[in-house]
Design a protein around this motif. Structure first.
Motif, PDB file in Angstrom:
ATOM      1  N   VAL A 186      38.477  26.055  25.475  1.00 33.95           N
ATOM      2  CA  VAL A 186      38.032  25.346  26.680  1.00 33.95           C
ATOM      3  C   VAL A 186      38.402  23.868  26.564  1.00 33.95           C
ATOM      4  O   VAL A 186      37.542  22.987  26.538  1.00 33.95           O
ATOM      5  CB  VAL A 186      36.512  25.506  26.933  1.00 33.95           C
ATOM      6  CG1 VAL A 186      36.214  26.874  27.503  1.00 33.95           C
ATOM      7  CG2 VAL A 186      35.685  25.290  25.674  1.00 33.95           C
ATOM      8  N   GLU A 231      29.791  26.837  31.955  1.00 36.44           N
ATOM      9  CA  GLU A 231      30.896  25.878  32.006  1.00 36.44           C
ATOM     10  C   GLU A 231      30.426  24.493  32.442  1.00 36.44           C
ATOM     11  O   GLU A 231      31.068  23.484  32.130  1.00 36.44           O
ATOM     12  CB  GLU A 231      31.994  26.359  32.963  1.00 36.44           C
ATOM     13  CG  GLU A 231      32.803  27.542  32.437  1.00 36.44           C
ATOM     14  CD  GLU A 231      32.136  28.888  32.726  1.00 36.44           C
ATOM     15  OE1 GLU A 231      30.993  28.889  33.245  1.00 36.44           O
ATOM     16  OE2 GLU A 231      32.750  29.932  32.435  1.00 36.44           O
ATOM     17  N   VAL A 288      33.544  22.214  31.634  1.00 35.14           N
ATOM     18  CA  VAL A 288      34.594  22.493  30.647  1.00 35.14           C
ATOM     19  C   VAL A 288      35.123  23.910  30.829  1.00 35.14           C
ATOM     20  O   VAL A 288      34.355  24.867  30.920  1.00 35.14           O
ATOM     21  CB  VAL A 288      34.129  22.257  29.185  1.00 35.14           C
ATOM     22  CG1 VAL A 288      33.659  20.826  28.987  1.00 35.14           C
ATOM     23  CG2 VAL A 288      33.056  23.234  28.772  1.00 35.14           C
ATOM     24  N   PRO A 294      38.983  26.617  30.435  1.00 36.84           N
ATOM     25  CA  PRO A 294      40.277  26.806  29.767  1.00 36.84           C
ATOM     26  C   PRO A 294      41.451  26.230  30.557  1.00 36.84           C
ATOM     27  O   PRO A 294      42.439  25.803  29.961  1.00 36.84           O
ATOM     28  CB  PRO A 294      40.419  28.335  29.691  1.00 36.84           C
ATOM     29  CG  PRO A 294      39.057  28.876  29.900  1.00 36.84           C
ATOM     30  CD  PRO A 294      38.360  27.905  30.790  1.00 36.84           C
ATOM     31  N   ILE A 352      40.897  28.712  35.982  1.00 36.24           N
ATOM     32  CA  ILE A 352      39.511  29.102  35.704  1.00 36.24           C
ATOM     33  C   ILE A 352      38.542  28.123  36.373  1.00 36.24           C
ATOM     34  O   ILE A 352      37.468  28.522  36.822  1.00 36.24           O
ATOM     35  CB  ILE A 352      39.246  29.177  34.193  1.00 36.24           C
ATOM     36  CG1 ILE A 352      40.236  30.109  33.498  1.00 36.24           C
ATOM     37  CG2 ILE A 352      37.810  29.646  33.934  1.00 36.24           C
ATOM     38  CD1 ILE A 352      40.086  31.561  33.824  1.00 36.24           C
ATOM     39  N   VAL A 404      35.056  28.766  38.806  1.00 35.75           N
ATOM     40  CA  VAL A 404      33.746  28.113  38.717  1.00 35.75           C
ATOM     41  C   VAL A 404      33.411  27.457  40.057  1.00 35.75           C
ATOM     42  O   VAL A 404      32.293  27.572  40.566  1.00 35.75           O
ATOM     43  CB  VAL A 404      33.729  27.063  37.584  1.00 35.75           C
ATOM     44  CG1 VAL A 404      32.402  26.307  37.561  1.00 35.75           C
ATOM     45  CG2 VAL A 404      33.978  27.731  36.241  1.00 35.75           C
ATOM     46  N   LYS A 438      21.051  18.508  33.735  1.00 35.30           N
ATOM     47  CA  LYS A 438      21.506  19.438  32.693  1.00 35.30           C
ATOM     48  C   LYS A 438      22.292  18.643  31.681  1.00 35.30           C
ATOM     49  O   LYS A 438      23.098  17.796  32.032  1.00 35.30           O
ATOM     50  CB  LYS A 438      22.367  20.551  33.296  1.00 35.30           C
ATOM     51  CG  LYS A 438      22.843  21.585  32.274  1.00 35.30           C
ATOM     52  CD  LYS A 438      23.552  22.772  32.903  1.00 35.30           C
ATOM     53  CE  LYS A 438      23.873  23.845  31.864  1.00 35.30           C
ATOM     54  NZ  LYS A 438      24.518  25.038  32.459  1.00 35.30           N
ATOM     55  N   VAL A 443      29.222  24.718  24.328  1.00 35.07           N
ATOM     56  CA  VAL A 443      30.346  25.053  25.213  1.00 35.07           C
ATOM     57  C   VAL A 443      30.334  26.560  25.491  1.00 35.07           C
ATOM     58  O   VAL A 443      29.788  27.331  24.707  1.00 35.07           O
ATOM     59  CB  VAL A 443      31.696  24.625  24.601  1.00 35.07           C
ATOM     60  CG1 VAL A 443      31.688  23.141  24.264  1.00 35.07           C
ATOM     61  CG2 VAL A 443      32.046  25.450  23.389  1.00 35.07           C
ATOM     62  N   PRO A 444      30.914  26.976  26.606  1.00 34.22           N
ATOM     63  CA  PRO A 444      30.978  28.411  26.893  1.00 34.22           C
ATOM     64  C   PRO A 444      31.853  29.112  25.858  1.00 34.22           C
ATOM     65  O   PRO A 444      32.907  28.601  25.485  1.00 34.22           O
ATOM     66  CB  PRO A 444      31.608  28.477  28.284  1.00 34.22           C
ATOM     67  CG  PRO A 444      32.297  27.178  28.480  1.00 34.22           C
ATOM     68  CD  PRO A 444      31.533  26.168  27.684  1.00 34.22           C
ATOM     69  N   HIS A 474      32.760  32.545  26.008  1.00 32.25           N
ATOM     70  CA  HIS A 474      33.354  33.819  26.414  1.00 32.25           C
ATOM     71  C   HIS A 474      34.866  33.755  26.613  1.00 32.25           C
ATOM     72  O   HIS A 474      35.479  34.764  26.926  1.00 32.25           O
ATOM     73  CB  HIS A 474      32.652  34.377  27.661  1.00 32.25           C
ATOM     74  CG  HIS A 474      32.480  33.398  28.763  1.00 32.25           C
ATOM     75  ND1 HIS A 474      31.377  32.574  28.834  1.00 32.25           N
ATOM     76  CD2 HIS A 474      33.243  33.118  29.822  1.00 32.25           C
ATOM     77  CE1 HIS A 474      31.486  31.831  29.925  1.00 32.25           C
ATOM     78  NE2 HIS A 474      32.606  32.135  30.529  1.00 32.25           N
ATOM     79  N   TYR A 475      35.472  32.582  26.412  1.00 32.15           N
ATOM     80  CA  TYR A 475      36.943  32.518  26.481  1.00 32.15           C
ATOM     81  C   TYR A 475      37.563  32.636  25.089  1.00 32.15           C
ATOM     82  O   TYR A 475      38.758  32.809  24.945  1.00 32.15           O
ATOM     83  CB  TYR A 475      37.392  31.209  27.134  1.00 32.15           C
ATOM     84  CG  TYR A 475      36.814  31.017  28.516  1.00 32.15           C
ATOM     85  CD1 TYR A 475      37.228  31.816  29.580  1.00 32.15           C
ATOM     86  CD2 TYR A 475      35.838  30.058  28.756  1.00 32.15           C
ATOM     87  CE1 TYR A 475      36.692  31.659  30.843  1.00 32.15           C
ATOM     88  CE2 TYR A 475      35.292  29.884  30.010  1.00 32.15           C
ATOM     89  CZ  TYR A 475      35.723  30.693  31.053  1.00 32.15           C
ATOM     90  OH  TYR A 475      35.191  30.538  32.302  1.00 32.15           O
TER      91      TYR A 475
END
Lengths: 153, 153
Positions: free
Chosen positions: A62, A92, A110, A112, A116, A120, B143, B148-149, B151-152
């Motif tokens: 990411v 994200e 954040v 990739p 992507i 989002v 937030k 970080v996400p 799932h990538y």
DNA sequence: CTTGAAACCGGATAGCT
DNA sequence: AGCTATCCGGTTTCAAG
């Protein structure tokens, strides 16, 4: 409440949470136990809120940061609360702020890739109404630190 | 390279770096040693870059977040490098990004009050030329996460 | 070649001076 | 605050799948 020695200890821990207490103690000119007690005190006071691991964004795939500024259609409490719930569920979106001034909210996202990011974005507009959304791509992260300035403490 | 179990372990560590390995192992259905080896592997790969303590901004007396967007007078490499050095030395500036589009740079700045923000602002313009600086005050941090996400990955 | 049990060891924790 | 003793959890080893 907290003195210069506490600040120095905290400064070291903000940089590296698993520095051995003995080494921290050495650097601030203390022996291990009083140093340990100071850390404990800062934890109990809530000054140290928690310890986390930081993940490398490039390796986690990411690498891209995008800022999305939004303006709302209606300034209602209801909208705000729905927005809060929506952003909480999108991993994200790593930061979100309610602003005073031109923009109503600013998010750091954040992802990739731009493709992507579009997912989002669509996820966002599918769940909420927006007056407008302005996205800015970050070309370079010049500075990022979780360490806050300690000289006001 | 990394599988779903690694991601789950990492997710837990992103939330709380000092969760005991035994508990992490339990939650992902593993015993301690293989779990430990996976963490080690993620550290060696650089996926886990480091562990840090997070400080409570209110208790540390820096409750205010301000975003400063700037536009530069000249798009030169020289200016960029001088900017980089200036922001590196100002601890109140916790994030800085070089952007594509309208604004050239965006900074996140944490301070005790607007008055102190003005000091930081003056410090900035004393050291560098700017075409303009637009400051936005955050009324609320809705937030903020260092996670970080995953799932990538 | 990977897992899990169990022994080991070091540093974190607590009590005492 | 510092020293010392205890103890817990991370680390390593090794036997088994």
């Amino acid at each position: 409440m907290f003195d210069e020695t506490d600040r120095r200890i905290l400064g070291l821990l903000q940089a590296d949470a698993d520095m051995p207490i003995a080494e921290i103690a050495g650097q601030v000119g203390l022996s291990a136990s009083p140093c340990w007690r100071r850390i404990k005190r800062m934890e109990e006071a809530g000054l140290i809120s928690r310890r986390v691991v930081l993940v490398d964004r490039v390796i986690a795939k990411v690498p891209l940061t995008i800022f999305a500024g939004v303006r709302v259609p209606s300034h209602s409490v209801d909208w705000l609360e729905r927005f809060r719930r929506v952003i909480a569920d999108i991993p994200e979106i790593v930061e979100a702020y309610r602003l005073a001034g031109e923009m109503d909210y600013l998010m750091r996202i954040v992802v990739p890739s731009i493709e992507i990011y579009d997912h989002v974005y669509k996820q966002l507009i599918a769940q909420l109404e927006f007056r407008d959304v302005t996205s800015s791509i970050s070309m370079e992260e010049m500075k990022f630190t979780t360490a806050v300035p300690l000289h006001y403490l």
